[in-house]
Structures are given as structure tokens and as C-alpha cells.
Design an enzyme around this catalytic site. Structure first.
Site, PDB file in Angstrom:
ATOM      1  N   THR A 119       0.859  -1.185   0.000  1.00  0.00           N
ATOM      2  CA  THR A 119       0.000   0.000   0.000  1.00  0.00           C
ATOM      3  C   THR A 119       0.896   1.237   0.000  1.00  0.00           C
ATOM      4  O   THR A 119       1.815   1.338   0.822  1.00  0.00           O
ATOM      5  CB  THR A 119      -0.911  -0.016   1.236  1.00  0.00           C
ATOM      6  OG1 THR A 119      -1.616  -1.253   1.240  1.00  0.00           O
ATOM      7  CG2 THR A 119      -1.909   1.131   1.198  1.00  0.00           C
ATOM      8  N   LEU A 144      -6.545  -8.348   1.045  1.00  0.00           N
ATOM      9  CA  LEU A 144      -6.700  -9.504   1.938  1.00  0.00           C
ATOM     10  C   LEU A 144      -6.824  -9.097   3.401  1.00  0.00           C
ATOM     11  O   LEU A 144      -6.403  -8.010   3.798  1.00  0.00           O
ATOM     12  CB  LEU A 144      -5.511 -10.464   1.772  1.00  0.00           C
ATOM     13  CG  LEU A 144      -4.109  -9.996   2.161  1.00  0.00           C
ATOM     14  CD1 LEU A 144      -3.858  -9.984   3.651  1.00  0.00           C
ATOM     15  CD2 LEU A 144      -3.083 -10.870   1.481  1.00  0.00           C
ATOM     16  N   GLU A 146      -5.726 -10.311   7.280  1.00  0.00           N
ATOM     17  CA  GLU A 146      -4.783 -11.212   7.956  1.00  0.00           C
ATOM     18  C   GLU A 146      -5.591 -12.340   8.598  1.00  0.00           C
ATOM     19  O   GLU A 146      -6.670 -12.123   9.119  1.00  0.00           O
ATOM     20  CB  GLU A 146      -4.003 -10.452   9.032  1.00  0.00           C
ATOM     21  CG  GLU A 146      -2.944  -9.588   8.425  1.00  0.00           C
ATOM     22  CD  GLU A 146      -2.120  -8.820   9.445  1.00  0.00           C
ATOM     23  OE1 GLU A 146      -2.176  -9.143  10.637  1.00  0.00           O
ATOM     24  OE2 GLU A 146      -1.425  -7.887   9.017  1.00  0.00           O
ATOM     25  N   LYS A 204      -7.436   1.900  -2.799  1.00  0.00           N
ATOM     26  CA  LYS A 204      -6.973   1.172  -1.611  1.00  0.00           C
ATOM     27  C   LYS A 204      -7.151   2.018  -0.345  1.00  0.00           C
ATOM     28  O   LYS A 204      -7.715   1.557   0.652  1.00  0.00           O
ATOM     29  CB  LYS A 204      -5.498   0.773  -1.794  1.00  0.00           C
ATOM     30  CG  LYS A 204      -4.872   0.107  -0.602  1.00  0.00           C
ATOM     31  CD  LYS A 204      -5.551  -1.205  -0.231  1.00  0.00           C
ATOM     32  CE  LYS A 204      -5.133  -1.685   1.144  1.00  0.00           C
ATOM     33  NZ  LYS A 204      -5.932  -2.821   1.612  1.00  0.00           N
ATOM     34  N   ASN A 208      -9.959   1.280   2.766  1.00  0.00           N
ATOM     35  CA  ASN A 208      -9.601   1.040   4.164  1.00  0.00           C
ATOM     36  C   ASN A 208     -10.128   2.148   5.076  1.00  0.00           C
ATOM     37  O   ASN A 208     -10.499   1.892   6.221  1.00  0.00           O
ATOM     38  CB  ASN A 208      -8.077   0.895   4.313  1.00  0.00           C
ATOM     39  CG  ASN A 208      -7.678  -0.573   4.248  1.00  0.00           C
ATOM     40  OD1 ASN A 208      -8.531  -1.441   4.089  1.00  0.00           O
ATOM     41  ND2 ASN A 208      -6.400  -0.851   4.366  1.00  0.00           N
ATOM     42  N   CYS A 260      -2.925  -2.290   9.023  1.00  0.00           N
ATOM     43  CA  CYS A 260      -3.296  -1.417   7.896  1.00  0.00           C
ATOM     44  C   CYS A 260      -4.194  -0.216   8.234  1.00  0.00           C
ATOM     45  O   CYS A 260      -3.888   0.899   7.834  1.00  0.00           O
ATOM     46  CB  CYS A 260      -3.939  -2.242   6.798  1.00  0.00           C
ATOM     47  SG  CYS A 260      -2.749  -3.383   6.059  1.00  0.00           S
ATOM     48  N   ASP A 264      -3.192   3.492   7.112  1.00  0.00           N
ATOM     49  CA  ASP A 264      -3.780   3.892   5.826  1.00  0.00           C
ATOM     50  C   ASP A 264      -4.689   5.123   5.976  1.00  0.00           C
ATOM     51  O   ASP A 264      -4.729   5.990   5.099  1.00  0.00           O
ATOM     52  CB  ASP A 264      -4.556   2.720   5.196  1.00  0.00           C
ATOM     53  CG  ASP A 264      -3.606   1.587   4.752  1.00  0.00           C
ATOM     54  OD1 ASP A 264      -2.381   1.710   4.965  1.00  0.00           O
ATOM     55  OD2 ASP A 264      -4.103   0.576   4.214  1.00  0.00           O
TER      56      ASP A 264
END
Ligand SMILES: NC(=O)c1ccc[n+]([C@@H]2O[C@H](COP(=O)([O-])OP(=O)(O)OC[C@H]3O[C@@H](n4cnc5c(N)ncnc54)[C@H](O)[C@@H]3O)[C@@H](O)[C@H]2O)c1
Length: 400
Positions: A119, A144, A146, A204, A208, A260, A264
């Protein structure tokens, strides 16, 4: 059949390497010798049921190596999946590991097409293309979760490919790479979008940040309900019966966390530097407020301020089936408890140490319970049910 190197064998790199190695020759490059050895022994360095199964039982043309020169020299594609941690001083992602791989590939095999799966900030790929005077960098975001890393690539929600050119050799390579991902998946008819790299990067970070917004929204609803003595569960159920809202991803927690979402959201906010906004900043702030309120409620349950409270932290992991503690919300709560003078102890069976960041780790569950005035648990478990009077949790639906 293509020859592909995947650089960085973490959650993202490893699951992509396995997907691609079903039908292609794949090198998995890392800088950690133990990871390479484990992979070549067909064992997964991360806890993931599907990954372990595929590595052990499927015929994969997969070779892990530290020797990136040999791998890059032979490769048509190099997939880059190295870390991009948030640098709190620069207020931006640290993309140096991705850049160093780009430099290595350009030096060793300038014909290879690079696919960035890490990312990155919005605008990063265009910047790299200018800096290195190459059009051979594509950005393909990874979605994906985790714990379900391989599964989410076997059944992807979508494939997004960010490629600057609409036609020509690199555009053909972009289509070819999308087909390789489709070929490695079990799901059919996967929605596949071709965007420019900057748009793909935005997809992306906006995806998020929406997830973080949703977590924060139900957490703030929960705060309201708790502080007013209302039943949060009934309110959430009532709200979510509207099909436009839906009953998914609405379980209150101590905050959004993991590797993330915290970084993000901050990166997207940094990308808004010269663009007016209210919501993106609020999403980042909401997580701080939530952790402060959770810490306060934990202390109150333990008897603060009348007494000196010992808080037992039950598990450092973010989700019930997670295998790491990266940026778990409970760590932010722990810091706040410590700042208020509480004694904080930890029960975390995966930790083989006496202390963690200066906090005492207690191995024995019964001892841990005995020492704790209150037990803080982001997620409820069977083990905790026997001592539930001591437990503070907001895990209303008892799911991730
Ligand atoms: N973890 C997730 O759920 C997830 C989901 C989507 C996107 N991402 C993004 O993907 C990227 C990787 O995340 P991850 O969770 O897989 O990371 P990770 O920390 O699990 O793995 C990264 C791997 O890269 C290796 N590495 C570091 N520098 C290297 C170098 N110069 N050359 C070769 N290998 C190197 C590390 O040793 C490690 O094995 C990040 O940008 C992250 O934001 C992660």
C-alpha cells in the site's frame, strides 16, 4: 507460463506467491534467512490455515531465496510486497523498501514489469515513474485480511490494476498479470478494473478508510449507548435492519487496529493536505477518543479513583484468530491506563517473555485473574466466561 519474483514474503507476498506458483515459476525473495528456509521446507512463516495447507500439499513451483539478483534476472514480473510503515515524523508512509526494490530491478533487469502490491501514498507510482524514467511500474492494491490471507486471494472481492498506459507492451503486461491472478483464484468472474495508478492507489486508501469509518461509527454509537445506560446491541440491531446499512461489520471494539487501518487512514489524511475535508480527520481522531473512553470505563470498573487499580489485559492480538499484535487497539488503551497510574499486566499465551514493553506478562491464567481487579478484553472468549464479572469488553456480538 511466466517467471515471477515476489519480493517480501509477508501476508501479502506469500499469499500472492502461492496463488501464482500454481501455474508459473515463482521466486519468493526476502531478507530474512529463517523465512526462506521455512518456505523451502514448505512451511508457512505465518499462521494461516489455507496457506499451510497449500504449501504442504499442492504442487507449487515456488523457490524462496535471499538472492534477489538471480531471481530478478529471470523474471517477467516482479511483485513488490515489502512493508510501508507510517513514519510519524514525516507524517507519510516510509516507502523506502519499495523504492529500493524498484532500484534493484531496474539495475538488474530493466525489462521486467514491476507490480507494486504494497500500500503506497496516492501519487506514489506516478512519482516513481518520473523519478526513474520508466513506465514499467504497475500498482495493484491488495485487499486480503490477515488470518484469511490466501483465502481472500482464492476468492478475491475484486482485482484492481493501475497502469499508466492504455495500449502497448506495459498495458498488455497489465492485462496478462490480471489474468494470472484470475487463473490462480478459485472464484470465477472476479470483477476486474483497470485504472490509472493514482486512481488505483486511491481505491486502496479510500476502501480502508471507509472500513475504519464504519468501525468508528459503531464504536461511537456504543459509547453513546454505554454512557447513557442504553442497550447498544438493541440499537445496533435496529439500525442495521435497514438493508442500506446491513448487519455486517458492526461489532463494537476498543478501536480499529492491525497493521493497515491506522496507517492507511493517516496516509489518506496526509494526501488531503491541500484539499478541504472534515470526515477523514474525524476518523483518525475518533479512534483516539474511543481508546480514551474505553480506558476510563475499564478503570471505573476496577474501582478507580477510590483505589489503585490493577488491570489485566487479556490478549494483545487484534482479532480472535490473529497471529500478531501489530497496532492492536488494546495497546493504545494500555498506554492510557498506564498514564492514569494503573498497574497493567498481560495474559498473552503466544508471548514467551516475562515482560512486553515494560508490562508484566503473567503466564498462568488463574494467577492472572487473581491479580487483576478488572480484566480488559477486546474480544470475549470461552475461557473468560467463568470470570465474566471481572471482565470489561464491548464485544456485543461476540464475533470479529
Ligand atoms: N497485512 C495485511 O493485511 C495487508 C493487506 C493489504 C495490504 N498490505 C500492504 O502490503 C505491504 C506488506 O504488508 P505485509 O503485512 O505483507 O508485511 P509483512 O511485514 O508481513 O511482510 C513484509 C516482508 O517483506 C520483507 N522485506 C522487507 N524489506 C525487504 C526488502 N528490501 N527486500 C525483500 N524483502 C523485504 C520482510 O522481511 C517481510 O518478510 C504493506 O504495504 C501493507 O500495507 C498489507
Amino acid at each position: 507460463m511466466s517467471v515471477i519474483t515476489v519480493t517480501g514474503t509477508g501476508y501479502v507476498g506469500l499469499s500472492n506467491a502461492v496463488i501464482l506458483a500454481q501455474h508459473n515459476k515463482v521466486f519468493a525473495v526476502d531478507i530474512i534467512p529463517e523465512k526462506v528456509e521455512l518456505l523451502n521446507a514448505r512451511r508457512s512463516p505465518i499462521a494461516d490455515a489455507e496457506l499451510e495447507d497449500y504449501l504442504a500439499h499442492k504442487p507449487l513451483d515456488l523457490t524462496a531465496t535471499l538472492e534477489y539478483e538471480t531471481a530478478y534476472k529471470q523474471s517477467d514480473f516482479v511483485v513488490i510486497s515489502t512493508p510501508t510503515n507510517y513514519d510519524e515524523e514525516q507524517n507519510y508512509f516510509d516507502t523506502s523498501s519499495v523504492e529500493s526494490v524498484i532500484e534493484q530491478v531496474l539495475a538488474i533487469n530493466p525489462k521486467a514489469v514491476m507490480i507494486v502490491k504494497s500500500t503506497v501514498p496516492v501519487g506514489f507510482t506516478a512519482e516513481m515513474q518520473n523519478k526513474y524514467n520508466t513506465d514499467r511500474i504497475i500498482f495493484s492494491p491488495e485487499f486480503l485480511r490477515e488470518g484469511r490471507a490466501l483465502y481472500d486471494n482464492l476468492y478475491p472481492s475484486r482485482i484492481i490494476i493501475g497502469c499508466a498506459s492504455q495500449s502497448g507492451e506495459v498495458a498488455s503486461a497489465a492485462h496478462e498479470f490480471a489474468e494470472l491472478l484470475q487463473q490462480g483464484a478459485i472464484k470465477e468472474d472476479i470483477p476486474t478494473l483497470f485504472l490509472n495508478p493514482t486512481e488505483a492507489e486511491a481505491v486502496k486508501l479510500f476502501a480502508n478508510t471507509y472500513l475504519a469509518l464504519r468501525v468508528s461509527y459503531f464504536n461511537e454509537l456504543d459509547t453513546y449507548a454505554e454512557l447513557n445506560g442504553l442497550n447498544a446491541r438493541q440499537i445496533i440491531e435496529g439500525v442495521c435492519l435497514d438493508p442500506r446499512i446491513g448487519g455486517h461489520y458492526n461489532n463494537p471494539s476498543f478501536g480499529y487496529g492491525g497493521y493497515c487501518l491506522p496507517k492507511d487512514t493517516k496516509q489518506l489524511l496526509a494526501n488531503y493536505k491541500d484539499v478541504p475535508q472534515n470526515i477523514i480527520e474525524a476518523i483518525v481522531k475518533a479512534n483516539h477518543t474511543r481508546k480514551s473512553i474505553v480506558a476510563k470505563r475499564i478503570l471505573e470498573k476496577g474501582g478507580y479513583p477510590e483505589k489503585q487499580v490493577t488491570v489485566g489485559i487479556y490478549r494483545l492480538i487484534m482479532k480472535a484468530n490473529s497471529d500478531n499484535f501489530r497496532q492492536s487497539a488494546i495497546q493504545g488503551v494500555m498506554q492510557r491506563l498506564k498514564d492514569k497510574g494503573a498497574t497493567v499486566i498481560i495474559y498473552e499465551p503466544t508471548l514467551k517473555a516475562d515482560t512486553f514493553n515494560g508490562y508484566k506478562v503473567v503466564d498462568d491464567f488463574d494467577e492472572f485473574v487473581k491479580l487483576s481487579d478488572v480484566i480488559a478484553a477486546n474480544r470475549m472468549t470461552e475461557q473468560l466466561r467463568t470470570v465474566k464479572d471481572k471482565v470489561y469488553t464491548r464485544d456485543i456480538f461476540e464475533c470479529n
